[in-house]
Design an enzyme around this catalytic site. Structure first.
Site, PDB file in Angstrom:
ATOM      1  N   GLU A 176       0.798  -1.135  -0.103  1.00 29.03           N
ATOM      2  CA  GLU A 176       0.113  -0.017  -0.055  1.00 29.03           C
ATOM      3  C   GLU A 176       0.910   1.204   0.015  1.00 29.03           C
ATOM      4  OE1 GLU A 176      -3.248   0.672  -0.190  1.00 29.03           O
ATOM      5  OE2 GLU A 176      -3.688  -1.553  -0.753  1.00 29.03           O
ATOM      6  N   CYS A 189     -12.204   3.143 -14.663  1.00 26.21           N
ATOM      7  CA  CYS A 189     -12.535   4.681 -14.527  1.00 26.21           C
ATOM      8  C   CYS A 189     -11.242   5.446 -14.169  1.00 26.21           C
ATOM      9  CB  CYS A 189     -13.471   4.689 -13.316  1.00 26.21           C
ATOM     10  SG  CYS A 189     -14.382   6.438 -12.891  1.00 26.21           S
ATOM     11  N   CYS A 246     -24.281   6.695 -13.734  1.00 29.98           N
ATOM     12  CA  CYS A 246     -23.251   7.582 -13.421  1.00 29.98           C
ATOM     13  C   CYS A 246     -23.542   9.186 -13.848  1.00 29.98           C
ATOM     14  CB  CYS A 246     -22.072   7.347 -14.007  1.00 29.98           C
ATOM     15  SG  CYS A 246     -20.501   8.258 -14.007  1.00 29.98           S
TER      16      CYS A 246
END
Length: 372
Positions: free
Chosen positions: A45, A201, A217
Protein backbone atom coordinates in the site's frame (compact mmCIF):
# COMPACT_ATOMS: atom_id res chain seq x y z
CA UNK A 1 -26.02 24.18 5.31
CA UNK A 2 -26.68 22.84 1.80
CA UNK A 3 -28.06 19.30 1.93
CA UNK A 4 -26.10 16.79 -0.10
CA UNK A 5 -27.97 14.81 -2.75
CA UNK A 6 -28.49 11.13 -1.93
CA UNK A 7 -26.23 8.41 -3.36
CA UNK A 8 -27.25 7.18 -6.81
CA UNK A 9 -27.56 3.53 -5.71
CA UNK A 10 -28.48 1.58 -2.61
CA UNK A 11 -25.38 0.02 -0.98
CA UNK A 12 -26.37 -3.57 -1.76
CA UNK A 13 -26.92 -2.77 -5.45
CA UNK A 14 -23.62 -0.92 -5.70
CA UNK A 15 -21.75 -3.77 -3.99
CA UNK A 16 -23.37 -6.43 -6.15
CA UNK A 17 -22.48 -4.64 -9.38
CA UNK A 18 -18.92 -3.83 -8.28
CA UNK A 19 -18.11 -7.30 -6.99
CA UNK A 20 -19.66 -8.91 -10.07
CA UNK A 21 -17.32 -6.82 -12.22
CA UNK A 22 -14.37 -7.62 -9.95
CA UNK A 23 -14.98 -11.35 -10.02
CA UNK A 24 -14.81 -11.27 -13.80
CA UNK A 25 -12.23 -8.56 -14.46
CA UNK A 26 -10.38 -7.66 -11.25
CA UNK A 27 -6.76 -8.39 -10.35
CA UNK A 28 -6.47 -11.58 -8.33
CA UNK A 29 -2.80 -12.57 -8.66
CA UNK A 30 -0.79 -9.59 -7.41
CA UNK A 31 2.26 -10.59 -5.32
CA UNK A 32 0.95 -9.05 -2.09
CA UNK A 33 -2.31 -10.99 -2.41
CA UNK A 34 -0.44 -14.25 -1.67
CA UNK A 35 -0.07 -14.27 1.30
CA UNK A 36 -2.03 -11.32 2.69
CA UNK A 37 -0.25 -10.55 5.94
CA UNK A 38 -0.52 -7.07 7.49
CA UNK A 39 3.19 -6.55 6.76
CA UNK A 40 3.00 -7.45 3.07
CA UNK A 41 -0.20 -5.49 2.52
CA UNK A 42 1.29 -2.47 4.33
CA UNK A 43 4.46 -2.44 2.20
CA UNK A 44 2.42 -2.76 -1.00
CA UNK A 45 0.00 0.00 0.00
CA UNK A 46 2.84 2.42 0.74
CA UNK A 47 4.59 1.59 -2.53
CA UNK A 48 1.33 1.99 -4.46
CA UNK A 49 0.80 5.54 -3.23
CA UNK A 50 1.24 7.72 -6.34
CA UNK A 51 2.74 4.75 -8.24
CA UNK A 52 1.29 2.25 -10.73
CA UNK A 53 1.04 -1.46 -10.01
CA UNK A 54 3.34 -2.47 -12.88
CA UNK A 55 6.09 -0.24 -11.52
CA UNK A 56 5.64 -1.44 -7.94
CA UNK A 57 5.73 -5.22 -8.52
CA UNK A 58 9.52 -5.65 -9.05
CA UNK A 59 10.30 -3.25 -6.18
CA UNK A 60 7.93 -5.14 -3.90
CA UNK A 61 9.46 -8.50 -4.76
CA UNK A 62 13.02 -7.26 -4.17
CA UNK A 63 11.92 -5.64 -0.91
CA UNK A 64 10.29 -8.84 0.35
CA UNK A 65 13.35 -10.88 -0.55
CA UNK A 66 15.55 -8.60 1.54
CA UNK A 67 13.07 -7.72 4.31
CA UNK A 68 10.65 -10.65 4.64
CA UNK A 69 9.08 -9.36 7.87
CA UNK A 70 8.78 -6.25 10.00
CA UNK A 71 11.60 -7.33 12.33
CA UNK A 72 14.03 -7.52 9.41
CA UNK A 73 12.95 -4.11 8.17
CA UNK A 74 13.15 -2.50 11.61
CA UNK A 75 16.65 -3.88 12.11
CA UNK A 76 17.97 -2.58 8.80
CA UNK A 77 19.81 0.67 8.25
CA UNK A 78 18.11 3.55 6.46
CA UNK A 79 20.73 3.23 3.70
CA UNK A 80 19.66 -0.35 3.01
CA UNK A 81 16.02 0.65 2.83
CA UNK A 82 16.54 3.66 0.60
CA UNK A 83 18.85 1.68 -1.67
CA UNK A 84 15.96 -0.67 -2.48
CA UNK A 85 13.66 2.36 -2.86
CA UNK A 86 15.92 4.17 -5.34
CA UNK A 87 13.97 5.02 -8.49
CA UNK A 88 10.54 4.47 -6.94
CA UNK A 89 10.21 8.15 -6.06
CA UNK A 90 8.56 10.00 -3.21
CA UNK A 91 11.39 8.96 -0.91
CA UNK A 92 9.61 10.15 2.23
CA UNK A 93 7.56 6.96 1.81
CA UNK A 94 10.69 4.84 2.24
CA UNK A 95 11.85 6.81 5.26
CA UNK A 96 8.41 6.58 6.87
CA UNK A 97 8.21 2.86 6.11
CA UNK A 98 11.44 2.36 8.03
CA UNK A 99 10.25 4.56 10.92
CA UNK A 100 6.89 2.77 11.10
CA UNK A 101 8.58 -0.64 11.21
CA UNK A 102 10.54 0.46 14.25
CA UNK A 103 7.41 1.84 15.91
CA UNK A 104 5.61 -1.47 15.30
CA UNK A 105 8.51 -3.39 16.86
CA UNK A 106 9.20 -0.99 19.74
CA UNK A 107 5.64 -0.02 20.70
CA UNK A 108 3.44 -2.86 19.42
CA UNK A 109 5.60 -5.90 20.05
CA UNK A 110 6.21 -6.50 16.35
CA UNK A 111 2.49 -6.87 15.57
CA UNK A 112 0.58 -4.35 13.48
CA UNK A 113 -2.35 -2.81 15.42
CA UNK A 114 -4.86 -3.97 12.81
CA UNK A 115 -7.72 -4.11 15.31
CA UNK A 116 -7.54 -0.37 15.98
CA UNK A 117 -7.96 2.04 13.07
CA UNK A 118 -6.64 5.03 15.02
CA UNK A 119 -3.47 3.19 16.04
CA UNK A 120 -2.87 2.07 12.46
CA UNK A 121 -3.48 5.56 11.08
CA UNK A 122 -1.02 7.02 13.62
CA UNK A 123 1.91 5.02 12.22
CA UNK A 124 4.35 7.15 10.18
CA UNK A 125 3.27 7.54 6.55
CA UNK A 126 -0.08 5.77 6.81
CA UNK A 127 -3.15 7.90 7.52
CA UNK A 128 -6.85 7.04 7.49
CA UNK A 129 -7.35 5.56 4.03
CA UNK A 130 -4.17 3.49 3.96
CA UNK A 131 -4.94 2.20 7.46
CA UNK A 132 -8.39 1.14 6.27
CA UNK A 133 -6.93 -0.64 3.25
CA UNK A 134 -4.39 -2.54 5.38
CA UNK A 135 -7.03 -3.60 7.90
CA UNK A 136 -9.59 -4.66 5.30
CA UNK A 137 -7.09 -6.42 3.04
CA UNK A 138 -5.20 -8.30 5.74
CA UNK A 139 -7.99 -9.15 8.23
CA UNK A 140 -11.32 -8.85 6.41
CA UNK A 141 -12.58 -6.41 9.04
CA UNK A 142 -14.85 -3.62 7.87
CA UNK A 143 -12.81 -0.51 7.13
CA UNK A 144 -13.37 2.27 4.60
CA UNK A 145 -10.83 3.47 2.03
CA UNK A 146 -10.63 6.67 0.03
CA UNK A 147 -7.51 6.66 -2.11
CA UNK A 148 -7.14 8.55 -5.38
CA UNK A 149 -8.87 5.83 -7.40
CA UNK A 150 -11.88 5.77 -5.09
CA UNK A 151 -12.12 9.56 -5.02
CA UNK A 152 -12.16 9.66 -8.81
CA UNK A 153 -14.80 6.94 -9.15
CA UNK A 154 -17.15 8.38 -6.54
CA UNK A 155 -16.67 11.92 -7.83
CA UNK A 156 -17.75 10.86 -11.31
CA UNK A 157 -20.58 8.61 -10.18
CA UNK A 158 -22.16 11.44 -8.16
CA UNK A 159 -20.77 14.45 -10.10
CA UNK A 160 -19.26 15.80 -6.90
CA UNK A 161 -18.30 19.41 -7.51
CA UNK A 162 -15.02 20.81 -6.22
CA UNK A 163 -11.43 19.71 -5.77
CA UNK A 164 -11.26 16.63 -3.46
CA UNK A 165 -8.52 18.31 -1.46
CA UNK A 166 -11.02 20.79 -0.06
CA UNK A 167 -12.29 19.64 3.37
CA UNK A 168 -15.98 19.92 2.47
CA UNK A 169 -15.52 17.88 -0.73
CA UNK A 170 -13.42 15.29 1.05
CA UNK A 171 -16.05 14.92 3.76
CA UNK A 172 -18.68 14.28 1.09
CA UNK A 173 -16.52 11.62 -0.52
CA UNK A 174 -15.80 9.94 2.82
CA UNK A 175 -19.54 9.83 3.50
CA UNK A 176 -20.15 8.15 0.14
CA UNK A 177 -17.29 5.69 0.66
CA UNK A 178 -18.67 4.77 4.09
CA UNK A 179 -22.20 4.44 2.68
CA UNK A 180 -21.11 1.84 0.10
CA UNK A 181 -18.63 -0.18 2.20
CA UNK A 182 -20.11 -3.62 2.95
CA UNK A 183 -19.76 -5.84 6.01
CA UNK A 184 -18.83 -8.93 4.01
CA UNK A 185 -16.18 -9.68 1.36
CA UNK A 186 -14.10 -6.73 2.58
CA UNK A 187 -10.90 -8.11 1.07
CA UNK A 188 -12.49 -8.33 -2.38
CA UNK A 189 -14.43 -5.10 -2.03
CA UNK A 190 -11.43 -2.90 -1.19
CA UNK A 191 -9.38 -4.48 -3.97
CA UNK A 192 -12.33 -4.03 -6.34
CA UNK A 193 -12.61 -0.32 -5.54
CA UNK A 194 -8.93 0.20 -6.24
CA UNK A 195 -8.97 -1.93 -9.39
CA UNK A 196 -12.10 -0.23 -10.71
CA UNK A 197 -10.52 3.20 -10.54
CA UNK A 198 -7.14 2.05 -11.82
CA UNK A 199 -8.28 -0.04 -14.80
CA UNK A 200 -11.79 1.11 -15.78
CA UNK A 201 -12.65 4.53 -14.33
CA UNK A 202 -9.21 5.77 -15.34
CA UNK A 203 -8.04 9.34 -15.01
CA UNK A 204 -7.55 10.17 -18.69
CA UNK A 205 -9.63 7.65 -20.63
CA UNK A 206 -12.42 6.08 -18.58
CA UNK A 207 -13.87 2.99 -20.23
CA UNK A 208 -17.51 3.95 -19.79
CA UNK A 209 -18.78 1.36 -22.27
CA UNK A 210 -17.72 -1.48 -19.94
CA UNK A 211 -18.58 0.28 -16.68
CA UNK A 212 -21.16 -1.50 -14.51
CA UNK A 213 -22.46 1.92 -13.41
CA UNK A 214 -22.78 3.66 -16.78
CA UNK A 215 -26.59 3.76 -16.48
CA UNK A 216 -26.50 5.76 -13.23
CA UNK A 217 -23.20 7.69 -13.41
CA UNK A 218 -24.04 11.39 -13.35
CA UNK A 219 -20.79 12.49 -14.99
CA UNK A 220 -21.36 10.03 -17.83
CA UNK A 221 -24.96 11.15 -18.21
CA UNK A 222 -23.72 14.72 -18.69
CA UNK A 223 -20.81 13.70 -20.94
CA UNK A 224 -18.45 15.27 -18.40
CA UNK A 225 -16.41 12.29 -17.25
CA UNK A 226 -13.12 14.18 -17.62
CA UNK A 227 -14.33 17.11 -15.55
CA UNK A 228 -14.56 14.98 -12.43
CA UNK A 229 -12.89 15.02 -10.05
CA UNK A 230 -11.98 18.67 -10.37
CA UNK A 231 -8.26 19.39 -10.49
CA UNK A 232 -6.35 21.22 -7.85
CA UNK A 233 -6.17 24.93 -8.69
CA UNK A 234 -2.99 25.21 -10.71
CA UNK A 235 -0.10 27.54 -10.25
CA UNK A 236 3.15 27.79 -12.15
CA UNK A 237 5.96 25.64 -10.79
CA UNK A 238 8.92 27.76 -9.66
CA UNK A 239 12.35 26.84 -11.03
CA UNK A 240 15.48 26.48 -8.97
CA UNK A 241 19.03 25.91 -10.18
CA UNK A 242 21.91 23.96 -8.73
CA UNK A 243 25.42 22.85 -9.60
CA UNK A 244 26.23 19.21 -8.81
CA UNK A 245 29.93 18.53 -8.27
CA UNK A 246 31.28 15.34 -9.84
CA UNK A 247 34.59 15.17 -7.98
CA UNK A 248 36.51 12.12 -9.24
CA UNK A 249 39.88 10.79 -8.10
CA UNK A 250 42.43 8.82 -10.10
CA UNK A 251 40.81 5.54 -9.04
CA UNK A 252 37.57 6.58 -10.75
CA UNK A 253 35.71 7.11 -7.48
CA UNK A 254 33.18 9.92 -7.01
CA UNK A 255 32.68 11.88 -3.80
CA UNK A 256 29.16 11.63 -2.37
CA UNK A 257 27.45 13.39 0.53
CA UNK A 258 24.47 12.18 2.55
CA UNK A 259 21.49 14.50 2.56
CA UNK A 260 19.93 15.63 5.87
CA UNK A 261 17.41 13.12 7.26
CA UNK A 262 14.37 15.17 6.21
CA UNK A 263 13.54 17.46 3.30
CA UNK A 264 14.61 17.12 -0.32
CA UNK A 265 16.01 13.60 -0.95
CA UNK A 266 16.17 13.17 2.82
CA UNK A 267 18.68 10.53 3.91
CA UNK A 268 19.80 9.73 0.36
CA UNK A 269 23.34 10.02 -0.94
CA UNK A 270 24.03 12.64 -3.60
CA UNK A 271 26.62 14.89 -5.14
CA UNK A 272 27.71 18.06 -3.35
CA UNK A 273 25.40 20.86 -4.49
CA UNK A 274 26.03 24.58 -4.87
CA UNK A 275 24.03 27.64 -5.80
CA UNK A 276 26.75 29.08 -8.04
CA UNK A 277 30.26 28.53 -9.36
CA UNK A 278 31.84 30.83 -6.80
CA UNK A 279 30.60 28.79 -3.84
CA UNK A 280 31.62 25.56 -5.59
CA UNK A 281 35.18 26.81 -6.15
CA UNK A 282 35.40 28.08 -2.56
CA UNK A 283 34.35 24.60 -1.36
CA UNK A 284 37.04 22.97 -3.50
CA UNK A 285 39.71 25.40 -2.24
CA UNK A 286 38.81 24.50 1.36
CA UNK A 287 38.09 20.77 1.03
CA UNK A 288 39.99 19.57 -2.05
CA UNK A 289 42.87 21.93 -2.87
CA UNK A 290 44.52 20.93 -6.10
CA UNK A 291 41.30 19.77 -7.73
CA UNK A 292 40.99 20.76 -11.38
CA UNK A 293 37.69 21.70 -12.98
CA UNK A 294 36.62 20.30 -16.34
CA UNK A 295 34.04 21.87 -18.65
CA UNK A 296 30.55 21.57 -17.22
CA UNK A 297 28.06 19.16 -18.76
CA UNK A 298 24.78 20.16 -20.31
CA UNK A 299 22.07 21.07 -17.82
CA UNK A 300 18.94 18.94 -17.38
CA UNK A 301 15.70 19.29 -15.44
CA UNK A 302 14.32 17.20 -12.60
CA UNK A 303 10.65 17.87 -11.86
CA UNK A 304 9.22 17.65 -8.36
CA UNK A 305 5.59 18.05 -7.38
CA UNK A 306 6.21 21.59 -6.14
CA UNK A 307 9.14 22.93 -8.20
CA UNK A 308 11.51 22.28 -11.10
CA UNK A 309 15.21 21.81 -10.46
CA UNK A 310 17.64 22.73 -13.24
CA UNK A 311 20.82 20.73 -12.63
CA UNK A 312 24.24 21.48 -14.14
CA UNK A 313 26.82 18.73 -13.54
CA UNK A 314 30.28 20.16 -12.89
CA UNK A 315 33.10 17.59 -13.20
CA UNK A 316 36.40 18.02 -11.37
CA UNK A 317 39.43 15.79 -10.80
CA UNK A 318 41.78 15.32 -7.91
CA UNK A 319 44.67 12.85 -7.80
CA UNK A 320 43.69 11.51 -4.41
CA UNK A 321 41.81 12.73 -1.36
CA UNK A 322 41.90 10.24 1.48
CA UNK A 323 40.30 12.39 4.16
CA UNK A 324 36.61 13.05 3.70
CA UNK A 325 34.18 14.92 5.91
CA UNK A 326 31.38 13.62 8.05
CA UNK A 327 28.51 12.10 6.03
CA UNK A 328 30.77 11.80 2.97
CA UNK A 329 32.12 8.76 1.14
CA UNK A 330 33.90 7.73 -2.01
CA UNK A 331 31.72 5.80 -4.45
CA UNK A 332 32.97 3.53 -7.20
CA UNK A 333 30.47 3.47 -10.12
CA UNK A 334 32.06 0.21 -11.30
CA UNK A 335 31.41 -1.46 -7.93
CA UNK A 336 28.36 0.40 -6.58
CA UNK A 337 27.54 0.31 -2.89
CA UNK A 338 24.10 -0.65 -1.57
CA UNK A 339 23.07 2.86 -0.62
CA UNK A 340 20.09 5.04 -1.44
CA UNK A 341 20.81 7.46 -4.28
CA UNK A 342 18.82 10.44 -5.46
CA UNK A 343 17.44 9.47 -8.87
CA UNK A 344 19.25 12.12 -10.98
CA UNK A 345 22.49 11.31 -9.15
CA UNK A 346 22.05 7.63 -9.97
CA UNK A 347 21.54 8.59 -13.63
CA UNK A 348 24.69 10.72 -13.63
CA UNK A 349 26.80 8.06 -11.93
CA UNK A 350 25.64 5.38 -14.35
CA UNK A 351 26.74 7.59 -17.26
CA UNK A 352 30.32 7.94 -16.01
CA UNK A 353 33.01 6.08 -17.89
CA UNK A 354 35.97 5.08 -15.72
CA UNK A 355 38.70 7.72 -15.39
CA UNK A 356 36.98 10.25 -17.67
CA UNK A 357 35.46 13.62 -17.03
CA UNK A 358 33.98 14.16 -20.45
CA UNK A 359 30.24 14.39 -20.94
CA UNK A 360 28.58 11.02 -21.53
CA UNK A 361 27.92 9.92 -25.08
CA UNK A 362 24.39 10.17 -26.41
CA UNK A 363 21.65 12.43 -25.06
CA UNK A 364 22.26 14.37 -21.89
CA UNK A 365 20.77 12.76 -18.81
CA UNK A 366 17.19 13.80 -18.29
CA UNK A 367 15.09 12.44 -15.48
CA UNK A 368 11.65 13.60 -14.54
CA UNK A 369 10.06 12.28 -11.39
CA UNK A 370 7.57 13.62 -8.90
CA UNK A 371 9.41 12.84 -5.70
CA UNK A 372 10.80 14.24 -2.50
Amino acid sequence: MTQMPPPVLAPDVFQRRLLGWFDAHGRHDLPWQHERTPYRVWVSEIMLQQTQVATVIPYFERFMARFPNVLALAGASQDEVLHLWTGLGYYARGRNLHKAARVVVDEHGGEFPVHNLDDMAALPGIGRSTAGAIIAQSTGQRATILDGNVKRSLSRLHAVEGWPGRPAVERRLWALAEHFTPRERLVDYTQAMMDFGATLCRRGRPDCARCPFNDVCLAHERGEERRFPESKPSKALPTRTTLMLLLCDDDGRVLLEQRPPSGLWGGLWGLPQFDDGESLRAWLDARAPGAKLAPSWASFTHVFSHFRLDITPQPARIARLDAVGEAQRWYDPEQPDSIGLAAPVKALLSSLAPFTLTAPAGPEPLHQEYSS
